[in-house]
Each structure stands twice: as structure tokens, then as C-alpha cells.
Design an enzyme around this catalytic site. Structure first.
Site: not given
Length: 424
Positions: A47, A50-51, A127
Site C-alpha cells: 500500500h 502504491e502511494h 488512514e
């Protein structure tokens, strides 16, 4: 079938789905590497990668990436899943070359600058905090944690504050190098697209990707279990889960139909009995997540503390009843709902591109819509009852968050269903 597929010399698959009458295209580069590909020390890395992909390359700064795509009216996005990570663009037909150039740029020449990394870690920590503050999201993470105890499949995609803080540039670069390999990747485009154009662009821009396949995640092992977090919230949120079916399993459609019959809409058994007749919940639903080698079938409900002791027995009775006496009419209604969902997805370039990516990465080929409908139509009442009974006979997993002191203990849930007891 409107789908065309070409495999480049380095093993990268290029697939297009041409749609007439529209002027836009959805373009995606997807790799068969998600949260499940992480080692324990890499929790949250897929993740984070991806960021970071959008935070600057050797050719473009982060602001240039944002401005360049929006100057042509397009948008970029990305998503990290359990088994895949996708990088996506939606653009006008004339801007497909720009979209693929930008996607290739962020995947092959990312900078991973230290200042951007520090900022993006902060975003991800926010998040994670948002999930902790949203019990209906948290409870789904928790049930997967106990369903696949001690495995990457059971770890939340976002990671934990501790694991995210520990990740560095070397870890990100290493993950990208190991997993973003041509044989584990697929370029898909749907909408106003020309197959030969996409193949040439993909070859020019991604032809240097490594041709050796990266490592695969180990096979999943269902553990089951029980996790409860008492909190001073207004509502209790719970998910009761059982082993599901893999995406390619012959019984995957039967179990999806069972989920629809049980809790897939306003006419479903759980909605009618638990919400409409008894007023015990605002929201209740059944679902089935299919992965490459396993699946998770579950029921989610949110209820007030005073209704919790009645909710679970009623839900369990409806679950057992559906497995024993689902009717032809219920199955026909569930099939109609699923056909409608499939047709709606076929009208959207983004949905078609996403489905094409997943089919190729998991099943090894595109599956025509007509084939999917034929498999759906072939499911019988006997199939649904058999799969339902098999499913609820397995060791369950339960996650509950909120004011849950009146929730039925785990051994009584298993006893009521006649299922094996929870794991210790």
C-alpha cells in the site's frame, strides 16, 4: 467477444476490450502483488508503494503528475488489494498515449524521495486512524485477521502504525523489484481503444520490465477464531465468517447465490426477518470474497446493545434455514440480481478493465460474459443447499466491536450451527 490479448516477449500481457459509441478509455497497469505478497516485516508495504508511485519520478515531480493528467481532463488512481495492485487512468481516446506514458513512468522510474516518503507515511497513519474510528470497517479487518491467523492474508492492507513507520526506501525498492515483474503484470484498456496501438505503447514503455516471474504468496490456511473489542460506541458491529470458495472453484457461483439469498438485498432472508419483521438492525448483509486459492463467506450486522442477545440466535437460524430449504424462487431472484450487476459492470470501461485484469491474473484468461452467465444459470437448488451446508459446517470466525457484553459466547454459536468449535 470484443477482447483481444497479446503477450509481449518479456511475458507482460496486454488485453483490450473495445467498446463502440464512447469517446473515453480506462487504462490500467496491474500486478499480481498485493498485501498478501508481503513478508511479516513488510506489513503495509504494498500500500505504501502504491502511494509513493505518484510522488515523483525522474521525469516528473508530484505536482507535474497531477497537473499533466488533469490538463487533458483525465484522472489517475491506484488501488492496493489483497492479491493485486492496480494503477489506473481514465482519459479521452486521444490521450491514451499520455496515460500509458504516465503510468509506465511512475512504475519504472519512481524516486521515493525521503521527504515525500515521510509525508506519505503520515497520510497512511491518518488512514489507519480513520479505520480505527470506523467500527464497521474495522470489524471486517478483524474477522480476516482471525480467519487467516498468522498469515499475510489475515493482515490489514494498510499495515499498523508501527509497521508503516519502520518501512524505508530500500524496502520499497526491493518489493517493487521482486514483485513488479512482466509475467506477473497485465496492461488492460477498455473503451475507445485500438489493440495494436496499446500493444505498441506497452512494448515501448514497459518492454524493459524483468522477464522472470516474482515470488508467489503461500497457500492460505483457514484457522477461524474469535476476536472481540469492547468499546463505548452507540452500536455493536459484528461479522460472522466461514471459509469461502476460490475464484475458479466450481462452487463459487453457488456460494455467491447463497449469499444473495441470505443477505443480498431487501428481499433477502436476513433483511426481511432481522430488519423488517423484528427491527433489530439498520444494516445486515451477507457477502462472499473470492481469492485465488480460497474465499471468505460472511454476514455483517450492526445493532444496538439491547438487541444484541436476540440478533445472533435469529441470524444463526436464518443461516441454517437458508442452507436447508432455499427455494427455486429465491435462487431465480438472486440470479436476476447478479445478472443485473454483471450487465451494469459491462457498461463501464473502468469496470471492464478491472475485471479483465483480475481474470487474467487469477484465471489466466479473459472470461466472456456469456460464459459467466452460463455458469450462473447452471447452478441448481441442490447446488446452493449443498454448498451452504458445507460452508456453515466449517470452523467459524467472529469479529465484534462495540458494546458487545451481551453477545453470544463462541461455543454457543458453534453449537447452534453444529459447526466445529472456535480455534483457541
Amino acid at each position: 467477444m470484443s477482447v483481444e490479448v497479446t503477450v509481449l516477449s518479456n511475458g507482460l500481457t496486454v488485453a483490450t476490450d473495445t467498446m463502440t459509441g464512447i469517446g473515453t478509455a480506462a487504462v490500467s497497469v496491474t500486478f499480481g502483488a498485493g498485501a498478501r505478497s508481503e513478508a511479516e516485516s513488510e506489513h503495509g508495504l504494498a500500500h505504501l508503494l502504491e502511494h509513493m508511485a505518484f510522488k515523483g519520478t525522474k521525469r516528473r515531480t508530484a505536482i507535474q503528475i497531477a497537473e499533466e493528467i488533469e490538463e487533458v481532463g483525465g484522472d489517475l488512481n491506484a488501488a492496493t488489494g489483497v492479491e493485486q495492485t492496480s494503477y489506473d487512468a481514465r482519459v479521452l481516446k486521444a490521450d491514451i498515449p499520455l496515460a500509458l506514458d504516465m503510468l509506465s513512468d511512475i512504475l519504472t522510474q519512481p524516486l521515493f524521495a525521503e521527504d515525500e516518503l515521510a509525508r506519505e507515511k503520515g497520510v497512511i497513519l491518518q488512514e489507519i486512524g480513520a479505520v480505527e474510528d470506523t467500527p464497521e470497517d474495522l470489524v471486517h479487518d478483524l474477522v480476516q485477521t482471525v480467519a487467516y491467523g498468522g498469515q499475510a492474508l489475515g493482515r490489514p492492507i494498510l499495515g499498523t502504525p508501527k509497521s508503516v513507520k519502520a518501512l524505508d526506501r530500500a524496502a520499497i525498492s526491493g518489493f517493487l523489484g521482486r514483485h513488479y515483474r512482466a509475467p506477473r503484470g497485465v496492461v488492460t484498456a477498455a473503451g475507445a481503444v485500438n489493440h495494436e496501438e496499446i500493444v505498441k505503447l506497452a512494448g515501448d514503455l514497459l518492454g524493459d520490465l524483468g522477464s522472470e516471474a516474482g515470488p508467489h504468496a503461500p497457500l492460505a490456511q483457514w484457522t477461524g477464531g474469535d476476536i472481540r473489542q469492547k468499546r463505548d460506541d452507540e452500536q455493536a458491529h459484528l461479522v460472522l465468517a466461514f471459509p469461502g470458495k476460490a475464484m475458479a472453484d466450481d462452487d463459487a457461483f453457488a456460494l455467491q447465490i447463497f449469499a444473495n439469498v441470505l443477505g443480498g438485498g431487501m428481499s433477502s432472508r436476513l433483511f426481511q426477518e432481522v430488519r423488517e419483521k423484528r427491527g433489530l438492525v439498520y444494516s445486515i448483509q451477507a457477502f462472499h470474497w473470492a481469492f485465488s486459492d480460497t474465499g471468505l463467506f460472511g454476514i455483517y450486522a450492526g445493532t444496538g446493545e439491547d438487541d444484541l442477545d436476540e440478533l445472533m440466535p435469529v441470524t444463526l437460524d436464518e443461516l441454517a434455514g437458508a442452507a436447508q430449504n432455499t427455494t427455486e424462487r429465491e435462487i431465480a431472484r438472486a440470479k436476476a440480481q447478479m445478472r443485473m450487476s454483471l450487465e451494469l459492470a459491462r457498461e463501464q470501461p473502468t469496470s471492464r478493465s478491472e475485471r479483465l485484469s483480475r481474470q487474467i491474473l487469477v484465471l489466466g484468461r479473459p472470461v466472456p460474459g456469456e460464459e459467466i452467465l452460463a455458469l450462473l444459470d447452471a447452478v441448481t437448488v441442490e447446488d446452493v443447499r449443498r454448498v451452504g451446508l458445507e460452508t456453515i459446517s466449517a470452523r467459524p470466525a467472529l469479529a465484534a466491536v462495540g458494546p458487545i457484553s451481551r453477545l453470544m459466547p463462541p461455543e454457543r454459536i458453534s453449537e447452534r450451527l453444529g459447526a466445529p468449535a472456535y480455534a483457541a
